[in-house]
Design a protein around this motif. Structure first.
Motif, PDB file in Angstrom:
ATOM      1  N   MET A   1      31.071  47.261 -43.102  1.00 28.74           N
ATOM      2  CA  MET A   1      31.134  46.177 -42.530  1.00 28.74           C
ATOM      3  C   MET A   1      29.782  45.700 -41.134  1.00 28.74           C
ATOM      4  N   ARG A   2      28.396  46.824 -41.772  1.00 26.74           N
ATOM      5  CA  ARG A   2      27.957  45.834 -41.368  1.00 26.74           C
ATOM      6  C   ARG A   2      26.386  44.470 -41.816  1.00 26.74           C
ATOM      7  N   ILE A   3      26.467  44.239 -40.899  1.00 26.74           N
ATOM      8  CA  ILE A   3      25.976  43.099 -40.935  1.00 26.74           C
ATOM      9  C   ILE A   3      24.341  43.422 -41.597  1.00 26.74           C
ATOM     10  N   THR A   4      23.637  43.401 -42.369  1.00 25.07           N
ATOM     11  CA  THR A   4      22.200  43.704 -42.312  1.00 25.07           C
ATOM     12  C   THR A   4      20.849  42.887 -42.436  1.00 25.07           C
ATOM     13  N   GLU A   5      21.680  41.730 -43.040  1.00 22.88           N
ATOM     14  CA  GLU A   5      20.224  40.655 -43.332  1.00 22.88           C
ATOM     15  C   GLU A   5      21.826  39.741 -42.788  1.00 22.88           C
ATOM     16  N   HIS A   6      21.275  38.270 -41.572  1.00 23.93           N
ATOM     17  CA  HIS A   6      21.733  37.554 -40.750  1.00 23.93           C
ATOM     18  C   HIS A   6      20.408  36.217 -41.033  1.00 23.93           C
ATOM     19  N   PRO A   7      21.110  35.326 -41.839  1.00 18.30           N
ATOM     20  CA  PRO A   7      20.223  33.788 -42.213  1.00 18.30           C
ATOM     21  C   PRO A   7      19.885  33.414 -40.964  1.00 18.30           C
ATOM     22  N   ILE A   8      20.423  33.600 -39.630  1.00 18.50           N
ATOM     23  CA  ILE A   8      19.761  33.864 -37.727  1.00 18.50           C
ATOM     24  C   ILE A   8      19.079  34.484 -37.290  1.00 18.50           C
ATOM     25  N   LEU A   9      19.310  35.826 -37.484  1.00 15.66           N
ATOM     26  CA  LEU A   9      19.553  37.404 -37.048  1.00 15.66           C
ATOM     27  C   LEU A   9      18.138  37.687 -37.720  1.00 15.66           C
ATOM     28  N   GLY A  10      17.985  37.169 -39.052  1.00 15.11           N
ATOM     29  CA  GLY A  10      17.381  38.197 -39.500  1.00 15.11           C
ATOM     30  C   GLY A  10      18.154  39.746 -40.089  1.00 15.11           C
ATOM     31  N   ALA A  11      16.943  40.485 -40.272  1.00 20.42           N
ATOM     32  CA  ALA A  11      17.221  41.701 -40.783  1.00 20.42           C
ATOM     33  C   ALA A  11      17.325  42.700 -39.557  1.00 20.42           C
ATOM     34  N   SER A  12      18.467  43.039 -39.305  1.00 19.51           N
ATOM     35  CA  SER A  12      18.629  44.516 -38.376  1.00 19.51           C
ATOM     36  C   SER A  12      17.449  45.392 -38.105  1.00 19.51           C
ATOM     37  N   GLU A  33      24.523  52.050 -29.598  1.00 23.13           N
ATOM     38  CA  GLU A  33      25.270  50.880 -30.006  1.00 23.13           C
ATOM     39  C   GLU A  33      26.426  51.318 -29.204  1.00 23.13           C
ATOM     40  N   ALA A  37      31.306  49.882 -31.769  1.00 21.34           N
ATOM     41  CA  ALA A  37      30.839  48.788 -33.190  1.00 21.34           C
ATOM     42  C   ALA A  37      30.813  49.665 -34.151  1.00 21.34           C
ATOM     43  N   ALA A  41      32.394  50.014 -38.213  1.00 27.85           N
ATOM     44  CA  ALA A  41      31.492  49.918 -38.994  1.00 27.85           C
ATOM     45  C   ALA A  41      32.061  51.207 -40.327  1.00 27.85           C
TER      46      ALA A  41
END
Lengths: 104, 528
Positions: A1-12, A33, A37, A41
């Motif tokens: 469920m973690r978002i590790t790569e995001h098109p706008i926010l980049g990598a965590s 956190e 959350a 996750a």
């Protein structure tokens, strides 16, 4: 469920991993956190059961307004897990009813 | 008890703007916010904002938030966090819970900028874990970086529903449907179009019948509603989902204003009680102002201007700024705010159905009912001209306050004009060079570059892309039309990622010539 790569926010960003328990079982999350959350996750969505009908509740507003996500944290009931930061060694337990004397 | 020239309650876009504006005029300002972090909901807004330069258009919400915080800090604003303002009393005294202590503060002026909270809708199963506000989903994915769910249904087609729906896709969730009981899409058509072209079906005139599940959501049933909002038997459809997001509007958080005894009134029947304010946001109590969503739900862009208007007014009231300076500043801010209050989505048009644009173009009913423009409608609008060579195709068909496309074009191909809600006009004589600046500048992702005939029976289409993974040059995938239907195979010929495009990547692909004016999305995998 973690978002590790995001098109706008980049990598965590790198965050410190901490361990906590949920109803006695050990889990890990990121320090600071929201508890909610870390639970999400880990795939945990039930935060409490209501007092009268014992129906399950989870995260609803995620900004500390609705109090649907309250749990027993470090023995203290009615803690809003969506706005309370996770810390090393926390005990996070499903809350039954109002959490206090009527705990089942 | 500590005294301030100005106390602001709420460190969101409006409150921070108010505080910075007042502090710049010499006031000693404190902002109180119940959250651990300032910025209100700005930091979870990862889309590019609308408006014009003065409204910080084309910047993403979190960048605007960072700028605002920096400004407030530089102006010496004191920000109290984890500070719950529990009371607002006569003589503008506030009671604040700071941790386990309660403290009193006094402001010579007070600006309430407490924002709003999400409305809810009740249906069978609405209390199950997995049913949440759209804002909650946004917090989970954009702040906490955790997916709110894997398969999501969104209820609500206003801007919140549309924007969060798109952000769910960006976070890697599957959006099974976008549902609204209203017969028309409530938010901007461009927001709807960018969701629809990915293949998400829109169900207007539908509502949720029930959420399934015993201890968490496992499915949802929707049904079509009649003119009396009753579900038509037999119209039910079922989806497997683990999450249901509700975006059915916001309600102003007026509790403190009520407590202070401000006059509240309904601006329209059923619109809820809102503070009665002067042009500068002053309530019926002298020196007590309301700014941002607490004084009426609008966009963050308006909230920031309302905050500044209240901030400079407080400075004038206390004698920190000369009357002429206040008047001049107010004139600038009010003009900027009025620009946002134009167009078909203006507060004055709320609840009305607008069928024609100000220029007299028909508003697309396809856009309003299905979320996308029909192929045959597109050339009716002034931003779309079918000409030879590379040219922009501006699929902007509603009067919304926005003009970054006009400023972005180095060849002046695009004109919006002084009134920023006017539809952009493409001038084919200006000589488009295909730089793609307009694509990245368009907050609505409604501009494409098309060369309808590049030879070999092919057309080239450049689209904005804000999804991962980005395709690679030479990769073949599916071309989707505006409705999200696969219409052919598309081969990627270029992927441009430039820092100044701010995470909007430009993906160019070729498709058979006849699809050049239809293909508007690229999807990985075979065209089946």
């Amino acid at each position: 469920m973690r978002i590790t790569e995001h098109p706008i926010l980049g990598a965590s960003e790198e965050r410190r991993t901490v361990t906590f328990t949920h109803d006695g079982a050990a889990y890990t999350g990121f320090e600071g956190e929201p508890i909610a959350a870390a639970l999400k996750a880990a795939g945990i969505v039930i935060h409490r059961y209501t007092k009268k009908y014992h129906s399950p509740r989870g995260v609803f507003c995620a900004i500390g307004r609705c109090t649907d996500c309250v749990m027993v944290v470090n023995g203290q009931p009615n803690v809003r897990t969506c706005v309370t930061p996770l810390a090393e060694g926390m005990t996070v337990d499903t809350q039954h009813g109002a959490g206090g004397e009527d705990r089942q | 008890m500590t005294r301030y020239d100005l106390i602001v309650v709420g460190a969101g876009p409006s409150g921070l703007s108010a505080a910075a504006e007042a502090a710049a005029n010499g006031l000693k300002v404190a902002v109180f916010d119940e959250n651990a972090r300032p910025g209100g909901q700005l930091f979870k807004q990862i889309h590019k904002f609308f408006g014009s330069k003065e409204h910080k258009a084309k910047l993403r919400g979190y960048d605007i938030g960072t700028e605002l915080l920096k400004e407030a800090q530089e102006q010496g604003v004191e920000v109290y966090l984890n500070a719950v303002v529990a009371g607002l009393y006569a003589d503008k005294e506030i009671v604040v819970r700071l941790g386990e202590k309660v403290a009193h503060f006094k402001g010579d002026t007070v600006i309430i900028a407490t924002g709003a909270s999400e409305n809810m809708l009740t249906f069978e199963g609405w209390t199950l874990p997995g049913v949440m506000g759209a804002g909650a989903a946004q917090t989970m994915m954009n702040i906490n970086r955790v997916k709110p769910g894997e398969r999501v249904l969104m209820l609500g087609s206003g801007n919140v529903g549309l924007v969060v729906g798109f952000q769910l896709l960006q976070a890697g969730c599957e959006l099974v449907a976008l549902v609204d009981a209203a017969p028309r899409v409530g938010g901007y058509g461009v927001h709807a179009a960018k969701v629809a072209r990915t293949g998400v079906p829109f169900y207007l005139s539908h509502t949720i019948v029930k959420a399934e599940g015993t201890d968490r959501v496992t499915g949802v049933t929707i049904g079509e509603v009649d003119s009396k909002w009753q579900v038509i038997p037999g119209s039910e459809k079922r989806f497997d989902v683990d999450t249901i997001c509700i975006a059915v509007g916001l309600s102003s958080s007026t509790q403190l204003l009520k407590m202070a005894g401000c006059e509240l009134a309904e601006r329209a029947a059923g619109a809820g009680y809102l503070p009665v304010c002067s042009d500068v946001g002053e309530t019926s109590i002298s020196g007590l102002y309301a700014a941002g969503d607490v004084s009426g739900i609008e966009e963050a862009s308006s909230a920031m201007l309302e905050g500044r208007i209240a901030g400079i007014s407080a400075a004038g009231k206390l004698g920190f700024a000369a009357q002429e300076a206040v008047t001049a500043r107010l004139a600038t801010l009010t003009t900027a705010l009025e620009a946002l209050h134009e167009g078909m989505f203006a507060p004055k048009n709320r609840g009305k159905s607008v069928d024609k644009t100000e220029e007299g173009y028909d508003v697309s009913t396809n856009l309003l009912k299905k979320g996308y423009l029909a192929d045959e409608e597109i050339t009716k609008y002034p931003g779309v001209k079918s000409v030879s060579g590379i040219h922009p195709v501006i699929e902007c068909t509603q009067n919304i306050p926005c003009n970054p496309c006009q400023d972005s074009c180095p060849k002046k191909c695009i004109t919006v004009g002084g009134n920023i809600v006017t539809l952009p006009v493409f001038d084919e004589k200006a000589g488009c060079i295909g730089c793609g600046q307009c694509i990245a500048a368009c907050s609505g992702q409604a501009i494409f570059l098309v060369n309808e005939d590049i030879g070999d029976g092919l057309a080239a289409v450049t689209i904005p892309s804000e999804f991962l993974p980005l395709p690679e040059k030479g990769e073949r995938g599916a071309a989707l039309d505006r409705a999200g239907n696969v219409i052919g195979t598309a081969e990627v010929t270029d992927v441009k990622s430039v820092k100044s495009f701010d995470h909007t990547n430009l993906v160019t692909f070729t498709v058979p010539k006849e699809l050049g004016m239809r293909a508007r999305f690229w999807r990985k995998g075979a065209a089946i």
